[in-house]
Scaffold this motif. Structure first.
Motif, short mmCIF file in Angstrom:
data_model
loop_
_atom_site.label_atom_id
_atom_site.label_comp_id
_atom_site.label_asym_id
_atom_site.label_seq_id
_atom_site.Cartn_x
_atom_site.Cartn_y
_atom_site.Cartn_z
N ALA A 163 41.34 3.70 -27.07
CA ALA A 163 40.12 2.97 -26.70
C ALA A 163 39.02 3.12 -27.76
O ALA A 163 38.20 2.22 -27.93
N ARG A 164 39.02 4.22 -28.48
CA ARG A 164 38.02 4.43 -29.54
C ARG A 164 38.23 3.43 -30.67
O ARG A 164 37.26 2.98 -31.29
N ASP A 165 39.49 3.05 -30.92
CA ASP A 165 39.77 2.06 -31.97
C ASP A 165 39.46 0.64 -31.49
O ASP A 165 39.04 -0.20 -32.29
N ILE A 166 39.66 0.39 -30.20
CA ILE A 166 39.27 -0.92 -29.64
C ILE A 166 37.75 -1.05 -29.76
O ILE A 166 37.22 -2.08 -30.19
N ALA A 167 37.04 0.02 -29.41
CA ALA A 167 35.57 0.01 -29.47
C ALA A 167 35.07 -0.15 -30.90
O ALA A 167 34.13 -0.92 -31.15
N ALA A 168 35.69 0.55 -31.84
CA ALA A 168 35.27 0.43 -33.25
C ALA A 168 35.50 -0.98 -33.76
O ALA A 168 34.69 -1.53 -34.53
N SER A 169 36.57 -1.62 -33.29
CA SER A 169 36.84 -3.02 -33.64
C SER A 169 35.77 -3.92 -33.06
O SER A 169 35.29 -4.86 -33.72
N ALA A 170 35.37 -3.63 -31.83
CA ALA A 170 34.32 -4.42 -31.17
C ALA A 170 33.00 -4.27 -31.89
O ALA A 170 32.28 -5.26 -32.11
N VAL A 171 32.66 -3.05 -32.28
CA VAL A 171 31.40 -2.80 -33.00
C VAL A 171 31.39 -3.60 -34.32
O VAL A 171 30.39 -4.23 -34.68
N ALA A 172 32.53 -3.59 -35.03
CA ALA A 172 32.63 -4.35 -36.28
C ALA A 172 32.41 -5.84 -36.04
O ALA A 172 31.68 -6.51 -36.78
N ALA A 173 33.02 -6.35 -34.97
CA ALA A 173 32.92 -7.77 -34.66
C ALA A 173 31.50 -8.15 -34.22
O ALA A 173 31.02 -9.26 -34.49
N LEU A 174 30.84 -7.22 -33.53
CA LEU A 174 29.49 -7.49 -33.03
C LEU A 174 28.41 -7.39 -34.11
O LEU A 174 27.33 -7.94 -33.96
#
Length: 279
Positions: A163-174
């Motif tokens: 989930a930390r990698d999903i979140a880091a991907s989300a932060v990058a996209a945002l």
């Protein structure tokens, strides 16, 4: 000025890491949850999928949003389409957490939400994570406590993603427009069977954990016996079909494309969450 980022499901498995990651980058965050309580460093706002009157206040002052359907809900299309419409009406960029594999069939409800977002005219990024590594210390934790994970996955493999990698991907996209208009399939670095996963967990917690392949019916019986509503139990059983078919064994480089870092392995996850897995 509209420059805040709304995070739906801000207290959840992925959402809490998204909030932390955005705050670390100096972003102003509105943390949406049913309670609306503030999350450390972020403004709290009440949000309920079933109450459209909460959408306006949630989107106020926001120019980007992380949208997902929290666990426990079945009607993805019915609950998410109004949220997408509310975001699009305000020209809010949406980073949408979908599900791996839904692009295989346009009749899948999550895919219909993706299509609505693609056609909405608002900027978007779609993230499709595979099975979460974090399920082991949440959903499957009672099985680990008893030394046996019983699931209807047969010998199918999954490239579990942290989930930390999903979140880091989300932060990058945002926080960048570089990924707008694209969809990304988020996986871990390797595909593992549940037998292999059980061995990794067993080593991390220092006690035997076995995997028992069971039928959908037996799985539904276990869940409903534990108080899970029958419709959600059936939904959870149905999403193991792609695992048995081998569709969740795919490994992509999309986490690294978004974050610049290789995704965490299940072994790393298990070491980091050993205390939670043992608790």
């Amino acid at each position: 000025m509209s420059n805040k980022i709304l995070v739906i499901g801000a207290t959840g498995t992925v959402g809490k890491h998204v909030v932390d990651g955005l705050l670390a980058k100096g972003e102003a965050v509105k943390a949406a949850s049913r309670s609306g309580k503030p999350v450390a460093g972020a403004e709290g706002v009440a949000f309920d999928y079933a109450k459209p009157e909460t959408f306006g206040p949630a989107f106020e002052g926001v120019d980007r949003a992380y949208v997902l359907l929290a666990s426990g809900h079945v009607d993805a299309k019915g609950l998410l389409l109004p949220v997408i419409e509310a975001a699009a009406a305000r020209k809010v960029k949406v980073v949408f957490q979908s599900v791996l594999g839904v692009d295989a069939d346009d009749s899948i409800p999550y895919r219909q939400v993706e299509i609505a977002l693609e056609k909405s005219g608002t900027p978007y990024v779609i993230l499709r994570p595979n099975w979460f590594s974090d399920n082991f210390h949440t959903f499957w934790k009672p099985g680990i406590d008893h030394g046996q994970i019983a699931l209807p996955a047969a010998d199918g493999k999954s490239s579990f993603v942290d989930a930390r990698d999903i979140a880091a991907s989300a932060v990058a996209a945002l926080t960048s427009s570089a990924f707008d208009g694209k969809a990304f399939n988020l996986t871990g670095p390797e595909a593992l069977s549940y037998t292999q996963a059980a061995a990794i967990l067993s080593q991390a917690i220092g006690k035997p954990v076995a995997y028992n392949a069971i039928t959908d019916e037996a799985f539904i019986g276990i869940l409903t016996g534990a108080g899970v509503p029958a419709d959600y139990a059936s939904f959870l059983a149905s999403i193991f079909y792609p695992v048995r078919q081998g569709w969740t064994a795919v490994v992509t480089g999309d986490v690294e494309t978004l974050t610049g870092k290789t995704p965490r392995s299940l072994k790393t996850y298990a070491a980091d969450y050993a205390a939670a897995l043992k608790a």
